[in-house]
Write an enzyme that holds these catalytic residues in place. Structure first.
Site, PDB file in Angstrom:
ATOM      1  N   LYS A 103       0.869  -1.348   0.120  1.00  0.00           N
ATOM      2  CA  LYS A 103       0.041  -0.128  -0.034  1.00  0.00           C
ATOM      3  C   LYS A 103       0.814   1.360  -0.049  1.00  0.00           C
ATOM      4  O   LYS A 103       2.175   1.194   0.300  1.00  0.00           O
ATOM      5  CB  LYS A 103      -0.850  -0.104   1.266  1.00  0.00           C
ATOM      6  N   ARG A 146      -1.277 -14.411   3.433  1.00  0.00           N
ATOM      7  CA  ARG A 146      -2.223 -13.794   4.687  1.00  0.00           C
ATOM      8  C   ARG A 146      -1.559 -13.997   6.072  1.00  0.00           C
ATOM      9  O   ARG A 146      -1.559 -13.040   6.662  1.00  0.00           O
ATOM     10  CB  ARG A 146      -3.774 -14.330   4.576  1.00  0.00           C
ATOM     11  N   THR A 184      -5.633  -7.509  10.031  1.00  0.00           N
ATOM     12  CA  THR A 184      -5.966  -6.129   9.591  1.00  0.00           C
ATOM     13  C   THR A 184      -5.553  -5.237  10.625  1.00  0.00           C
ATOM     14  O   THR A 184      -4.832  -4.170  10.226  1.00  0.00           O
ATOM     15  CB  THR A 184      -7.497  -6.217   9.363  1.00  0.00           C
ATOM     16  N   ARG A 196       2.572  -6.739   9.455  1.00  0.00           N
ATOM     17  CA  ARG A 196       1.724  -5.646   9.841  1.00  0.00           C
ATOM     18  C   ARG A 196       2.102  -5.585  11.524  1.00  0.00           C
ATOM     19  O   ARG A 196       2.065  -4.484  12.189  1.00  0.00           O
ATOM     20  CB  ARG A 196       0.108  -5.988  10.093  1.00  0.00           C
ATOM     21  N   ASN A 234      -2.011  -0.084   7.052  1.00  0.00           N
ATOM     22  CA  ASN A 234      -1.350  -1.299   7.557  1.00  0.00           C
ATOM     23  C   ASN A 234      -0.574  -2.070   6.346  1.00  0.00           C
ATOM     24  O   ASN A 234      -0.619  -3.254   6.401  1.00  0.00           O
ATOM     25  CB  ASN A 234      -2.526  -2.249   7.821  1.00  0.00           C
ATOM     26  N   HIS A 252      -1.982  -5.297   1.235  1.00  0.00           N
ATOM     27  CA  HIS A 252      -3.107  -5.935   1.026  1.00  0.00           C
ATOM     28  C   HIS A 252      -2.815  -7.416   0.610  1.00  0.00           C
ATOM     29  O   HIS A 252      -1.778  -7.587  -0.216  1.00  0.00           O
ATOM     30  CB  HIS A 252      -4.027  -5.389   0.048  1.00  0.00           C
TER      31      HIS A 252
HETATM   32  P1  ADP Z   1      -7.649  -7.110   5.088  1.00  0.00           P
HETATM   33  O1  ADP Z   1      -6.853  -5.972   4.393  1.00  0.00           O
HETATM   34  O2  ADP Z   1      -6.866  -7.470   6.464  1.00  0.00           O
HETATM   35  O3  ADP Z   1      -8.267  -8.018   4.246  1.00  0.00           O
HETATM   36  P2  ADP Z   1     -10.235  -5.896   5.039  1.00  0.00           P
HETATM   37  O4  ADP Z   1     -10.779  -6.679   3.691  1.00  0.00           O
HETATM   38  O5  ADP Z   1     -11.512  -6.124   6.274  1.00  0.00           O
HETATM   39  O6  ADP Z   1      -9.183  -6.326   5.739  1.00  0.00           O
HETATM   40  O7  ADP Z   1     -10.293  -4.389   4.815  1.00  0.00           O
HETATM   41  C1  ADP Z   1      -9.555  -3.686   3.920  1.00  0.00           C
HETATM   42  C2  ADP Z   1      -8.894  -2.772   4.394  1.00  0.00           C
HETATM   43  O8  ADP Z   1      -9.647  -1.610   4.683  1.00  0.00           O
HETATM   44  C3  ADP Z   1      -7.842  -3.140   5.530  1.00  0.00           C
HETATM   45  O9  ADP Z   1      -6.646  -3.553   5.225  1.00  0.00           O
HETATM   46  C4  ADP Z   1      -7.813  -1.681   6.133  1.00  0.00           C
HETATM   47  O10 ADP Z   1      -6.763  -0.826   5.273  1.00  0.00           O
HETATM   48  C5  ADP Z   1      -8.977  -0.938   5.946  1.00  0.00           C
HETATM   49  N1  ADP Z   1      -9.842  -1.217   6.925  1.00  0.00           N
HETATM   50  C6  ADP Z   1     -10.477  -2.343   7.337  1.00  0.00           C
HETATM   51  N2  ADP Z   1     -11.541  -2.097   8.352  1.00  0.00           N
HETATM   52  C7  ADP Z   1     -11.286  -0.947   8.775  1.00  0.00           C
HETATM   53  C8  ADP Z   1     -11.755  -0.018   9.757  1.00  0.00           C
HETATM   54  N3  ADP Z   1     -12.765  -0.410  10.471  1.00  0.00           N
HETATM   55  N4  ADP Z   1     -11.512   1.590  10.123  1.00  0.00           N
HETATM   56  C9  ADP Z   1     -10.503   1.703   9.161  1.00  0.00           C
HETATM   57  N5  ADP Z   1      -9.814   1.043   8.064  1.00  0.00           N
HETATM   58  C10 ADP Z   1     -10.152  -0.074   7.839  1.00  0.00           C
END
Ligand code: ADP
Length: 209
Positions: free
Chosen positions: A27, A136, A142, A153, A173, A176
């Protein structure tokens, strides 16, 4: 061309498990902090193979197609805010005007598109046995506070929904990673042309598996 992999070869369950391929995106925060190399290093050291790699400046439209927009996904994202707020004692109603996970999810998705278009990203196609799950696991949970030490992360990020949502932005974070094999296939097709995915043998393949 002989050294290119077709999308069918990467995702068809009849193929050898070591051909499973997933998408990782570094990212904008990862790129700007100079962590691209460290993130890729961890993937390569695990024994996973980089089969596609490029720095790109994505359009909002591409990211809109990348991130799901169904109610289940949006509610799950909103729930991450609610869980974090509950755990750390913040008031979602007061800060965000709602405790509805779906509404919060929609808001967060918009912030996520803002963030992901705020600078270049690095797209990486990663291949290997259970590549989706392995990457992952390397990336970690996340929310940085929940991400285990030893994960990307967990080792390099310190953000939280509690801070991010107050500042009306998504959590930073670093990376992705696709969550499911079908999702990986869809995302690889979105971000890569077939001639950008390459086939070669890693030197240690005969020893490791
Ligand atoms: P991941 O990236 O771990 O698969 P998600 O698909 O749930 O997580 O969410 C996509 C991205 O959106 C996250 O990596 C994070 O950057 C952002 N995100 C997710 N949930 C939140 C939240 N509640 N508040 C702010 N940003 C969030």
């Amino acid at each position: 061309m002989a050294n290119e992999l077709s999308f069918d070869m990467m995702s068809n369950m009849d193929n050898h498990p070591k051909q499973e391929t997933t998408l990782l995106l570094v990212k904008p925060d990862g790129v700007k902090r100079g962590l691209t190399g460290e993130i890729i290093r961890r993937i390569e050291l695990r024994g996973l193979k980089i089969v596609g790699l490029a720095m790109i400046t994505p359009s909002r439209d591409e990211l809109d197609r990348h991130y799901p927009k169904d109610d289940a996904w949006l509610s799950r994202v909103g729930q991450k805010t609610l869980s974090t707020y509950e755990k750390y004692g913040y008031d979602a109603k007061k800060e965000l005007g709602t405790t509805d996970a779906l509404e919060i999810g929609k808001e967060v998705r918009g912030w996520l598109l803002d963030f992901m278009t705020s600078g270049p990203i690095v797209k990486v196609a990663v291949q290997g046995i259970h590549a989706v799950d392995m990457v992952r696991k390397l990336v970690g949970a996340t929310m940085p506070s929940a991400a285990e030490m030893g994960t990307i992360r967990g080792d390099f990020s310190v953000d939280s929904a509690a801070a991010a949502n107050r500042d009306k932005r998504s959590v930073h974070n670093l990376a992705h990673a696709s969550e499911l094999i079908e999702e990986a296939k869809k995302e690889l097709m979105l971000w890569f042309q077939e001639n950008e995915i390459h086939d070669y043998k890693r030197a240690e393949e005969d020893i490791m598996f």
